[in-house]
Design a protein around this motif. Structure first.
Motif, short mmCIF file in Angstrom:
data_model
loop_
_atom_site.label_atom_id
_atom_site.label_comp_id
_atom_site.label_asym_id
_atom_site.label_seq_id
_atom_site.Cartn_x
_atom_site.Cartn_y
_atom_site.Cartn_z
N ALA A 43 1.00 -1.16 -0.03
CA ALA A 43 0.09 0.09 -0.05
C ALA A 43 1.02 1.18 0.00
O ALA A 43 0.37 2.31 -0.30
CB ALA A 43 -0.92 0.11 1.11
N GLN A 44 2.06 0.99 0.51
CA GLN A 44 2.98 2.25 0.38
C GLN A 44 3.65 2.70 -0.91
O GLN A 44 4.05 3.58 -1.24
CB GLN A 44 4.06 2.02 1.31
N LEU A 45 3.66 1.65 -1.78
CA LEU A 45 4.16 1.76 -3.11
C LEU A 45 3.34 3.01 -3.89
O LEU A 45 2.24 2.92 -4.06
CB LEU A 45 4.34 0.64 -3.91
N PRO A 46 4.20 4.03 -4.43
CA PRO A 46 3.33 4.80 -5.42
C PRO A 46 2.83 4.15 -6.55
O PRO A 46 3.08 3.25 -7.10
CB PRO A 46 4.40 5.99 -5.48
N HIS A 47 1.82 4.93 -7.14
CA HIS A 47 1.55 4.49 -8.55
C HIS A 47 2.53 4.63 -9.54
O HIS A 47 3.55 5.41 -9.49
CB HIS A 47 0.50 5.42 -8.97
N PHE A 48 2.80 3.47 -10.22
CA PHE A 48 3.90 3.48 -11.21
C PHE A 48 3.99 4.66 -12.08
O PHE A 48 2.95 4.93 -12.82
CB PHE A 48 3.93 2.08 -11.79
N ASN A 49 5.15 5.17 -12.28
CA ASN A 49 5.37 6.34 -13.21
C ASN A 49 6.85 5.93 -13.84
O ASN A 49 7.84 6.29 -13.07
CB ASN A 49 5.00 7.54 -12.58
N PRO A 50 7.02 5.75 -14.95
CA PRO A 50 8.26 5.54 -15.60
C PRO A 50 9.17 6.72 -15.34
O PRO A 50 10.28 6.32 -15.38
CB PRO A 50 8.09 5.21 -16.90
N ASP A 51 8.87 8.07 -15.29
CA ASP A 51 9.55 9.07 -14.90
C ASP A 51 9.97 9.03 -13.60
O ASP A 51 11.09 9.59 -13.13
CB ASP A 51 8.82 10.19 -15.04
N LEU A 52 9.61 8.36 -12.76
CA LEU A 52 9.85 8.11 -11.45
C LEU A 52 10.72 7.03 -11.14
O LEU A 52 11.37 6.89 -10.00
CB LEU A 52 8.88 8.27 -10.50
N ASP A 53 11.04 6.20 -12.16
CA ASP A 53 11.76 4.84 -11.98
C ASP A 53 13.29 5.29 -12.29
O ASP A 53 13.70 4.93 -13.33
CB ASP A 53 11.25 3.92 -13.18
N ILE A 54 13.72 5.80 -11.26
CA ILE A 54 15.27 6.25 -11.24
C ILE A 54 16.21 5.44 -10.31
O ILE A 54 15.52 4.83 -9.53
CB ILE A 54 15.39 7.61 -11.18
N ASP A 55 17.29 5.60 -10.25
CA ASP A 55 18.36 4.91 -9.35
C ASP A 55 17.92 5.25 -7.76
O ASP A 55 17.92 4.31 -7.13
CB ASP A 55 19.74 5.27 -9.53
N ASP A 56 17.83 6.52 -7.40
CA ASP A 56 17.35 6.77 -5.81
C ASP A 56 15.88 6.76 -6.14
O ASP A 56 15.31 8.03 -5.75
CB ASP A 56 18.02 7.95 -5.48
N ALA A 57 15.19 5.89 -6.26
CA ALA A 57 13.56 5.71 -6.18
C ALA A 57 13.32 6.05 -4.85
O ALA A 57 13.75 5.91 -3.96
CB ALA A 57 13.19 4.37 -6.79
N ASP A 58 11.87 6.08 -4.79
CA ASP A 58 11.16 6.39 -3.50
C ASP A 58 11.64 4.93 -2.51
O ASP A 58 11.72 3.92 -2.90
CB ASP A 58 9.54 6.06 -3.96
#
Length: 184
Positions: A43-58
Motif C-alpha cells: 500500500a505504500q508503493l506509489p503509482h507506477f510512473n516511468p518518469d519516477l523509475d530512477i536509481d534513487d527511487a522512492d
C-alpha cells in the motif's frame, strides 16, 4: 544448506482477505529453519510512473526491490479482482519490470476465491506478467483454490486435507527449484 529466504506476497490490501489468511497458513507450513518475509508494504508503493523509475527511487520502491533481490524465491497468493490481479499487485510488479528482480527468480503462485473457478483468470494473468518479466514459475508451483472460504478454519489454519496436500506439493516444488539454483 544455507537458510532459504522466501518473500511472501499477498495480492490483497484488504485486512480480512481470504488470500492473506491463506498466505499466513501457508507460511506456517514452511520449515522453521527457513526465513520468510511476509511483505506488507504494498500500500505504500506509489503509482507506477516511468518518469519516477530512477536509481534513487522512492523509499518504498527501493525496499520492495531490495526484498526481492535478497529472496531466494517468491510466493504470491492473490485474489481475482475484475477478472485480473488486483491493481495494487500489478502496480508492485510494474515497479520491478525494468529493474529485473524477478529474472530467473523461482516463484510459486496461488490464487484463491470463494467462487468455483478459484481465481483462475487472475492466476493466468499473473503467470503471463511473470513470464514477461522472465520469472521462473516453478513446475508444480501454481494452484487455484475454489471455495477458499470453506477450506480455512477460524484460527487461520487449512482444514481441507486436499488443499493442505496441494500446498505441501507446491512448497516442495518451490524449495526444490531454489535448491537447484543454489547448487548450479
Amino acid at each position: 544448506m544455507n537458510t532459504v529466504n522466501i518473500l511472501a506476497i499477498s495480492g490483497s490490501l484488504r485486512g480480512q482477505s481470504l488470500n492473506s489468511t491463506l498466505l499466513r497458513a501457508v507460511i506456517s507450513m514452511i520449515p522453521s529453519q527457513e526465513t520468510v518475509v511476509n511483505y506488507s508494504e504494498m500500500a505504500q508503493l506509489p503509482h507506477f510512473n516511468p518518469d519516477l523509475d530512477i536509481d534513487d527511487a522512492d523509499t518504498a520502491v527501493a525496499n520492495w526491490r531490495r526484498l526481492l533481490k535478497e529472496a531466494n524465491g517468491v510466493l504470491i497468493c492473490t485474489p481475482e479482482y475484475a477478472k485480473g490481479v488486483p491493481g495494487s499487485l500489478k502496480n508492485a510488479l510494474d515497479w520491478v519490470v525494468s529493474s529485473g528482480e524477478f529474472v530467473s527468480k523461482p516463484v510459486a503462485v496461488i490464487s484463491a476465491s470463494p467462487h468455483p473457478d478459484g481465481g483462475s483468470t487472475a492466476n493466468n494473468s499473473l503467470l503471463g506478467t511473470l513470464a514477461m518479466m522472465s520469472a521462473s514459475v516453478v513446475e508444480g508451483g501454481t494452484l487455484t483454490v475454489p471455495f477458499i472460504n470453506q477450506k480455512l478454519g477460524s484460527n487461520e489454519e487449512i482444514i481441507d486435507s486436499e488443499l493442505r496436500l496441494n500446498i505441501e506439493n507446491l512448497l516442495n516444488a518451490l524449495f526444490q527449484e531454489i535448491n537447484n539454483n543454489v547448487v548450479s
